[in-house]
Design a protein around this motif. Sequence first.
Motif, PDB file in Angstrom:
ATOM      1  N   ALA A  93      44.715  44.405  37.955  1.00  0.00           N
ATOM      2  CA  ALA A  93      45.854  43.493  37.918  1.00  0.00           C
ATOM      3  C   ALA A  93      47.140  44.285  37.748  1.00  0.00           C
ATOM      4  O   ALA A  93      47.171  45.284  37.033  1.00  0.00           O
ATOM      5  N   SER A 110      39.347  32.018  36.665  1.00  0.00           N
ATOM      6  CA  SER A 110      39.501  31.988  35.206  1.00  0.00           C
ATOM      7  C   SER A 110      40.952  31.648  34.873  1.00  0.00           C
ATOM      8  O   SER A 110      41.848  31.861  35.686  1.00  0.00           O
ATOM      9  N   LYS A 124      44.856  35.135  42.867  1.00  0.00           N
ATOM     10  CA  LYS A 124      44.196  33.916  42.415  1.00  0.00           C
ATOM     11  C   LYS A 124      43.066  34.302  41.481  1.00  0.00           C
ATOM     12  O   LYS A 124      42.556  35.427  41.527  1.00  0.00           O
ATOM     13  N   SER A 125      42.696  33.349  40.621  1.00  0.00           N
ATOM     14  CA  SER A 125      41.619  33.597  39.679  1.00  0.00           C
ATOM     15  C   SER A 125      40.899  32.288  39.394  1.00  0.00           C
ATOM     16  O   SER A 125      41.542  31.236  39.274  1.00  0.00           O
ATOM     17  N   TYR A 177      41.002  27.579  41.752  1.00  0.00           N
ATOM     18  CA  TYR A 177      41.743  28.773  41.366  1.00  0.00           C
ATOM     19  C   TYR A 177      43.075  28.408  40.714  1.00  0.00           C
ATOM     20  O   TYR A 177      43.607  27.327  40.919  1.00  0.00           O
ATOM     21  N   GLU A 181      38.469  37.754  36.306  1.00  0.00           N
ATOM     22  CA  GLU A 181      38.658  38.497  37.548  1.00  0.00           C
ATOM     23  C   GLU A 181      39.840  37.952  38.348  1.00  0.00           C
ATOM     24  O   GLU A 181      40.030  36.750  38.471  1.00  0.00           O
ATOM     25  N   LEU A 182      40.613  38.862  38.896  1.00  0.00           N
ATOM     26  CA  LEU A 182      41.777  38.530  39.714  1.00  0.00           C
ATOM     27  C   LEU A 182      41.486  38.937  41.154  1.00  0.00           C
ATOM     28  O   LEU A 182      41.042  40.056  41.405  1.00  0.00           O
ATOM     29  N   PRO A 205      45.816  37.561  33.424  1.00  0.00           N
ATOM     30  CA  PRO A 205      44.528  36.923  33.735  1.00  0.00           C
ATOM     31  C   PRO A 205      43.551  37.073  32.573  1.00  0.00           C
ATOM     32  O   PRO A 205      43.606  38.048  31.832  1.00  0.00           O
TER      33      PRO A 205
END
Length: 120
Positions: A3, A92, A89-90, A42, A78-79, A75
């Motif tokens: 990231a 999470s 986008k994630s 996301y 995971e990104l 984040p």
Amino acid sequence: MDAPSILYHGTAARLRPGSLIRPGRKPNFGGDYVDGNGRSVYVYATNDPDTAYWYAETLAKMVGRRFGYIYEVTPTGELLADRQEGDFKSASPLRVIGVYQRIDLGPRVRRSSIERLFGL
């Protein structure tokens, strides 16, 4: 994916440091990343504050709010790279670190929403 050290998220929502921006809401702009219930899978962030500004301003106008907000976020999982370079986008949540900028669109925004609603 590593990231970037600073990410931004633009929205009309007023959030506090530590707040989580979670997937699972109705998407603001439609899109193909939705589950069977039409909810976003996301959350999105960008490394470009100008892109976040555009989203904050556009969303505030869409919902008739005077202010849009750009948040610095990190984040929690995971990104993934999104379609545009510098956008991510994630699946999470994103954690709000703090407000980067508050955008004042002026009192006319609320009035124009009322005018649209009643056809004035």
